[in-house]
Design a protein around this motif. Structure first.
Motif, mmCIF file in Angstrom:
data_model
loop_
_atom_site.group_PDB
_atom_site.id
_atom_site.type_symbol
_atom_site.label_atom_id
_atom_site.label_comp_id
_atom_site.label_asym_id
_atom_site.label_seq_id
_atom_site.Cartn_x
_atom_site.Cartn_y
_atom_site.Cartn_z
ATOM 1 N N HIS A 200 11.004 2.204 -10.361
ATOM 2 C CA HIS A 200 11.647 2.846 -8.998
ATOM 3 C C HIS A 200 11.588 4.218 -8.699
ATOM 4 O O HIS A 200 11.875 5.146 -9.821
ATOM 5 C CB HIS A 200 13.222 2.182 -9.246
ATOM 6 C CG HIS A 200 14.081 2.560 -7.930
ATOM 7 N ND1 HIS A 200 14.270 3.824 -7.323
ATOM 8 C CD2 HIS A 200 14.627 1.605 -6.928
ATOM 9 C CE1 HIS A 200 14.952 3.766 -5.955
ATOM 10 N NE2 HIS A 200 14.903 2.289 -5.912
ATOM 11 N N PRO A 201 11.171 4.777 -7.641
ATOM 12 C CA PRO A 201 10.802 6.284 -7.598
ATOM 13 C C PRO A 201 11.752 7.039 -7.874
ATOM 14 O O PRO A 201 11.658 8.262 -8.134
ATOM 15 C CB PRO A 201 10.302 6.315 -6.315
ATOM 16 C CG PRO A 201 10.925 5.058 -5.402
ATOM 17 C CD PRO A 201 10.970 3.781 -6.603
ATOM 18 N N ASP A 202 13.115 6.707 -7.735
ATOM 19 C CA ASP A 202 14.385 7.425 -7.895
ATOM 20 C C ASP A 202 14.992 7.477 -9.022
ATOM 21 O O ASP A 202 16.426 7.716 -9.205
ATOM 22 C CB ASP A 202 15.267 7.635 -6.639
ATOM 23 C CG ASP A 202 14.226 8.271 -5.471
ATOM 24 O OD1 ASP A 202 13.959 9.345 -5.492
ATOM 25 O OD2 ASP A 202 14.470 7.756 -4.278
ATOM 26 N N ILE A 203 14.561 6.609 -9.928
ATOM 27 C CA ILE A 203 15.296 6.143 -11.152
ATOM 28 C C ILE A 203 14.466 6.584 -12.610
ATOM 29 O O ILE A 203 13.215 6.110 -12.509
ATOM 30 C CB ILE A 203 15.705 4.813 -11.282
ATOM 31 C CG1 ILE A 203 16.710 4.195 -10.202
ATOM 32 C CG2 ILE A 203 16.452 4.449 -12.505
ATOM 33 C CD1 ILE A 203 17.015 2.849 -10.147
ATOM 34 N N ARG A 204 14.988 7.457 -13.376
ATOM 35 C CA ARG A 204 14.445 7.728 -14.518
ATOM 36 C C ARG A 204 14.979 7.203 -15.890
ATOM 37 O O ARG A 204 16.353 7.329 -15.713
ATOM 38 C CB ARG A 204 14.205 9.303 -14.596
ATOM 39 C CG ARG A 204 13.743 9.882 -16.178
ATOM 40 C CD ARG A 204 13.746 11.278 -16.261
ATOM 41 N NE ARG A 204 13.531 11.731 -17.685
ATOM 42 C CZ ARG A 204 14.304 12.036 -18.425
ATOM 43 N NH1 ARG A 204 15.671 12.375 -17.925
ATOM 44 N NH2 ARG A 204 14.248 12.429 -19.859
ATOM 45 N N VAL A 205 14.576 6.330 -16.605
ATOM 46 C CA VAL A 205 15.473 5.426 -17.616
ATOM 47 C C VAL A 205 15.123 5.978 -18.936
ATOM 48 O O VAL A 205 14.221 6.315 -19.242
ATOM 49 C CB VAL A 205 14.778 3.808 -17.649
ATOM 50 C CG1 VAL A 205 15.438 3.202 -18.600
ATOM 51 C CG2 VAL A 205 15.085 3.479 -16.038
ATOM 52 N N VAL A 206 16.184 6.124 -19.704
ATOM 53 C CA VAL A 206 16.177 6.752 -20.986
ATOM 54 C C VAL A 206 16.883 5.649 -21.858
ATOM 55 O O VAL A 206 18.159 5.252 -21.427
ATOM 56 C CB VAL A 206 16.863 8.004 -21.230
ATOM 57 C CG1 VAL A 206 16.934 8.346 -22.337
ATOM 58 C CG2 VAL A 206 16.017 9.105 -20.267
ATOM 59 N N LEU A 207 16.167 5.236 -22.973
ATOM 60 C CA LEU A 207 17.001 4.308 -23.899
ATOM 61 C C LEU A 207 17.747 4.893 -24.845
ATOM 62 O O LEU A 207 16.982 6.029 -25.515
ATOM 63 C CB LEU A 207 16.024 3.474 -24.494
ATOM 64 C CG LEU A 207 15.431 2.373 -23.736
ATOM 65 C CD1 LEU A 207 14.409 1.445 -24.547
ATOM 66 C CD2 LEU A 207 16.423 1.441 -22.919
ATOM 67 N N ASP A 208 18.892 4.716 -25.285
ATOM 68 C CA ASP A 208 19.513 5.395 -26.303
ATOM 69 C C ASP A 208 20.155 3.929 -27.340
ATOM 70 O O ASP A 208 21.332 3.432 -26.981
ATOM 71 C CB ASP A 208 20.976 5.858 -25.724
ATOM 72 C CG ASP A 208 21.785 6.765 -26.827
ATOM 73 O OD1 ASP A 208 21.295 6.943 -28.031
ATOM 74 O OD2 ASP A 208 23.046 7.004 -26.394
ATOM 75 N N VAL A 209 19.513 3.824 -28.239
ATOM 76 C CA VAL A 209 19.696 2.580 -29.044
ATOM 77 C C VAL A 209 20.625 2.848 -30.031
ATOM 78 O O VAL A 209 20.835 3.681 -30.704
ATOM 79 C CB VAL A 209 18.265 1.978 -29.724
ATOM 80 C CG1 VAL A 209 18.547 0.924 -30.610
ATOM 81 C CG2 VAL A 209 17.324 1.982 -28.656
ATOM 82 N N GLY A 210 21.699 1.849 -30.217
ATOM 83 C CA GLY A 210 22.613 1.812 -31.212
ATOM 84 C C GLY A 210 24.052 2.296 -30.597
ATOM 85 O O GLY A 210 24.296 2.579 -29.454
#
Length: 262
Positions: A200-210
């Motif tokens: 999606h052009p306006d969503i930056r996804v960051v994973l934070d596992v745990g």
């Protein structure tokens, strides 16, 4: 942790088990095959290390999930029994709000001023599903949480569709681009699903596992603070497990009566 008296004990079995006193190192069991058996041993351990007896407890905070059945219930039953025996006040706290606050505190500095920070707090529900709740900015750390999506359970692909719809609705209100932090147990397992959100052009996804509870020095304090803040605001949740799915076990149908011929 205003709104309560100390000493305060935190017990959670939403994933493995965590027992601890805020501002002290907590005791964590991640092996789901043994954490139930270790729970009472670990409670005694953290109390002994702090030089406290059970009768010294003023408040007990217990995790309500959402989480699968067996492990979650063991922690809640233990907390209820301990509160009954000691007279300590018992507070329940879902784990998704402190998970979101933990992620927010860690990633807020990485977000540019013009970008909104959203947190999707999750916990592994097994069966290829996740428990989840979507939160908006925590502008005031003392203010109640502002969920954009209430607590629920679903498959990751369906969660992606829901978040996309919510984000597009927010964009129509000129909310601007967003950084979405997906935080909690199970976040990394479905990384391939989150890729569709990243397109999606306006969503930056960051994973934070745990889990936030794996932070031995901050986790229990954060959970206690959430529970005490809610209690101070009169938002006291029933101390009952949050399964969010129907149990597998059902009441059997009555036996058929068979006529016996003489």
């Amino acid at each position: 942790m205003s709104g309560t008296d100390t000493p305060l004990l935190v017990i959670d079995t939403s994933y493995g088990s965590t027992v601890g006193l805020p501002e002290r190192e907590s005791c964590i069991e991640t092996d789901s095959r043994s954490h139930v058996e270790r729970l009472q041993v670990n409670i005694a351990k953290v109390m002994d290390q702090a030089g406290l007896s059970a009768d010294d407890l003023k408040t007990i905070v217990v995790g309500l999930g959402p989480a699968p059945f067996t492990g979650l219930r063991s922690g809640i039953v233990t907390a209820k029994a301990l509160a009954f025996a000691t007279g300590a006040r018992l507070l329940g706290q879902d784990i998704l709000e402190p998970q979101a606050r933990y992620a927010y505190s860690r990633f807020k500095q990485q977000v540019k001023d013009h970008t909104r920070l959203l947190v999707l707090a999750v916990n592994d529900a097994r069966r290829r599903q996740l428990y989840y709740r979507l939160f908006d900015d925590f502008g005031d750390p003392e203010a109640p949480a502002r969920p954009l999506i209430e607590m629920s359970i679903d498959y990751p692909a369906a969660i992606c569709e829901t978040i996309t719809a919510i984000t597009e609705e927010q964009e129509s209100l000129d909310q601007g681009p967003a950084t979405l932090v997906i935080s909690g147990h199970g976040a990394g397992r479905y990384a391939d699903q989150w890729e569709r959100l990243g397109k999606h052009p306006d969503i930056r996804v960051v994973l934070d596992v745990g889990s936030f509870l794996e932070d031995r020095n901050r986790g229990t304090g954060l959970m206690a603070a959430c529970a005490c803040r809610r209690a101070q605001q009169g938002l006291i949740d029933p101390v009952e497990p949050l399964y969010l799915r129907r149990p597998d076990v059902s009441v059997p149908n009555p036996l058929k009566h068979v006529a016996v011929q003489s």
